[in-house]
Scaffold this motif. Structure first.
Motif, PDB file in Angstrom:
ATOM      1  N   ALA A 161     -12.398 -11.456  -7.025  1.00 32.09           N
ATOM      2  CA  ALA A 161     -10.956 -11.572  -7.271  1.00 32.09           C
ATOM      3  C   ALA A 161     -10.403 -12.895  -6.771  1.00 32.09           C
ATOM      4  O   ALA A 161      -9.435 -13.425  -7.318  1.00 32.09           O
ATOM      5  CB  ALA A 161     -10.231 -10.411  -6.589  1.00 32.09           C
ATOM      6  N   GLN A 184      -1.549   3.732  -1.492  1.00 36.21           N
ATOM      7  CA  GLN A 184      -2.885   3.310  -1.082  1.00 36.21           C
ATOM      8  C   GLN A 184      -2.973   3.329   0.438  1.00 36.21           C
ATOM      9  O   GLN A 184      -1.963   3.228   1.130  1.00 36.21           O
ATOM     10  CB  GLN A 184      -3.189   1.887  -1.591  1.00 36.21           C
ATOM     11  N   ASP A 202      -4.134  -9.600  -6.725  1.00 35.18           N
ATOM     12  CA  ASP A 202      -3.733  -9.834  -8.119  1.00 35.18           C
ATOM     13  C   ASP A 202      -2.227  -9.652  -8.295  1.00 35.18           C
ATOM     14  O   ASP A 202      -1.596 -10.355  -9.092  1.00 35.18           O
ATOM     15  CB  ASP A 202      -4.497  -8.878  -9.030  1.00 35.18           C
ATOM     16  N   ALA A 203      -1.656  -8.708  -7.528  1.00 37.14           N
ATOM     17  CA  ALA A 203      -0.211  -8.452  -7.636  1.00 37.14           C
ATOM     18  C   ALA A 203       0.615  -9.493  -6.910  1.00 37.14           C
ATOM     19  O   ALA A 203       1.835  -9.592  -7.147  1.00 37.14           O
ATOM     20  CB  ALA A 203       0.109  -7.062  -7.083  1.00 37.14           C
ATOM     21  N   ARG A 251      -6.554  -5.564  -5.905  1.00 33.67           N
ATOM     22  CA  ARG A 251      -5.333  -5.362  -6.691  1.00 33.67           C
ATOM     23  C   ARG A 251      -4.120  -5.968  -5.991  1.00 33.67           C
ATOM     24  O   ARG A 251      -3.202  -6.502  -6.638  1.00 33.67           O
ATOM     25  CB  ARG A 251      -5.121  -3.869  -6.945  1.00 33.67           C
ATOM     26  N   THR A 300     -16.281  -7.257  -4.706  1.00 33.71           N
ATOM     27  CA  THR A 300     -15.043  -7.046  -5.461  1.00 33.71           C
ATOM     28  C   THR A 300     -13.973  -8.053  -5.072  1.00 33.71           C
ATOM     29  O   THR A 300     -13.337  -8.676  -5.932  1.00 33.71           O
ATOM     30  CB  THR A 300     -14.523  -5.615  -5.222  1.00 33.71           C
ATOM     31  N   CYS A 322       0.835  -1.209   0.000  1.00 34.15           N
ATOM     32  CA  CYS A 322       0.000   0.000   0.000  1.00 34.15           C
ATOM     33  C   CYS A 322       0.867   1.255   0.000  1.00 34.15           C
ATOM     34  O   CYS A 322       0.564   2.232  -0.708  1.00 34.15           O
ATOM     35  CB  CYS A 322      -0.917   0.006   1.216  1.00 34.15           C
ATOM     36  N   THR A 326       2.324   1.779  -3.466  1.00 35.13           N
ATOM     37  CA  THR A 326       1.351   2.153  -4.507  1.00 35.13           C
ATOM     38  C   THR A 326       0.488   3.338  -4.096  1.00 35.13           C
ATOM     39  O   THR A 326      -0.506   3.645  -4.774  1.00 35.13           O
ATOM     40  CB  THR A 326       0.445   0.948  -4.824  1.00 35.13           C
ATOM     41  N   CYS A 343     -11.149  -2.344  -3.495  1.00 37.33           N
ATOM     42  CA  CYS A 343     -10.486  -2.421  -4.802  1.00 37.33           C
ATOM     43  C   CYS A 343      -8.968  -2.532  -4.628  1.00 37.33           C
ATOM     44  O   CYS A 343      -8.297  -3.235  -5.398  1.00 37.33           O
ATOM     45  CB  CYS A 343     -10.837  -1.199  -5.643  1.00 37.33           C
ATOM     46  N   SER A 344      -8.438  -1.843  -3.625  1.00 32.98           N
ATOM     47  CA  SER A 344      -7.000  -1.939  -3.351  1.00 32.98           C
ATOM     48  C   SER A 344      -6.633  -3.352  -2.907  1.00 32.98           C
ATOM     49  O   SER A 344      -5.612  -3.904  -3.324  1.00 32.98           O
ATOM     50  CB  SER A 344      -6.595  -0.935  -2.281  1.00 32.98           C
TER      51      SER A 344
END
Length: 342
Positions: free
Chosen positions: A89, A37, A52-53, A49, A85, A32, A35, A45-46
């Protein structure tokens, strides 16, 4: 930052974490920071992500979400992992199912009626159901939505502040963008707010109505008094919705969606039958020429009925209380009469 770290430490220590839990939170916090965040509170949403990362097995990802949720829970904050969300994911099967529904819905969304009585009424609601399902939500999730949970951000529809439905969900056709589908259903709900008359809703759905007769577009913000009402409601076969809106059930939402996706949508009668109308034609007795109705008589009448509904909502409890008091008085009279006989 130091205060956040102490709160995090307390949150993790309370449940007796192992080193992996602390390392999970450190990994998320560092990501965070890198990026730009917020880690506490974290945006769903963070978190999506972040997952996903940092790809990993399903069990590892679930554990990461549990650790991050626990930190938020101990800090009195909303848990970002309990959102559509993040669930999308994490769950490959759910994403695949959503993609399948989206493909099928995109092929038939133009066939769902939006005008005409009563097909347009049911069609606008059912199109909203298909849109939410195609975005990855489950029937259980969509049937608990409230009107205040929906907002519009440019071309996107935002659900509960975190689940974003893009404008191109069904392709580039303007009439079938999620925002337009939502606004058509919101127009119906706005009409019902003003007056719960099937006649007025039918006029709204009349494809041949003159431009001057079209109702004003629905407000951008749902009135505060209506925000807690269900987004998707039951509609009976005559096109009536309950005075106190009842949410659509999970099973009903599933059945309706399946019927549309298999091109077997339910059919509905094309005329209005109201008290006092002829059963065959649905035509009401004419109003005498010398009676002039105020243009707001629908609004006045429905407001009076809604007020009566609210004021009499506890009538059953009141009657039970009266009956209990009567029973108590009768027992006292019996006791007195019995004493006198002795």
């Amino acid at each position: 930052m130091n205060g956040d770290r102490r709160k995090v430490g307390d949150a993790l220590d309370a449940d007796g974490p192992g080193p992996s839990d602390s390392s999970t939170w450190s990994l998320f916090r560092d990501w965070c920071a890198a990026t730009d965040q917020s880690a506490l509170p974290a945006d769903p949403c963070s978190l999506a992500r972040f997952l996903d990362a940092h790809p990993a097995g399903a069990s590892t990802q679930r554990r990461r979400i549990a650790v991050i949720d626990r930190v938020h829970r101990r800090g009195g904050l909303a848990e970002p992992g309990h959102t559509v969300t993040v669930r999308l994911a994490l769950n490959d099967r759910r994403r695949e199912k959503a993609a399948s529904v989206r493909t099928a819905a995109a092929a038939i969304i133009e066939e769902v009626p939006v005008d005409g009585w009563p097909s347009g009424l049911f069609g606008r609601r059912d199109a909203m159901i298909l849109t939410l399902l195609a975005s990855g939500m489950t029937p259980t999730e969509i049937t608990v939505l409230r009107r205040g949970d929906i907002s519009v951000d440019s071309d996107d529809l935002v659900i509960s502040g975190d689940h974003r439905i893009p404008g191109n969900l069904f392709g580039g056709r303007p009439a079938h963008r999620p925002v337009e589908i939502y606004r058509r259903w919101a127009e119906i709900q706005s009409t019902l707010d003003r007056a719960g008359s099937t006649r007025m809703v039918a006029d709204t759905l009349d494809p041949n109505r003159a431009p001057a007769a079209k109702p004003c577009p629905p407000p951008k913000v749902v009135p505060a008094a209506r925000a807690s009402e269900p987004l998707l409601v039951r509609i009976d076969r005559w096109g009536h919705t309950p005075w106190a809106p009842d949410p659509l059930t999970r099973i009903s939402a599933s059945v309706l969606a399946r019927a549309h996706l298999t091109r077997q949508p339910p059919t509905h009668r094309g005329h209005i039958t109201e008290p006092g109308a002829d059963r065959e034609t649905g035509v009401l007795a004419s109003v005498p020429d010398d009676v002039v109705l105020d243009k707001c008589y629908y609004a006045y009448g429905t407001a009076a009925r809604r007020n009566a509904h609210e004021r009499l909502s506890d009538m059953g409890e009141r009657l039970e209380e009266v009956e209990s008091r009567i029973d108590a008085l009768l027992r006292q009279l019996d006791a007195i009469a019995g004493g006198e006989r002795e």
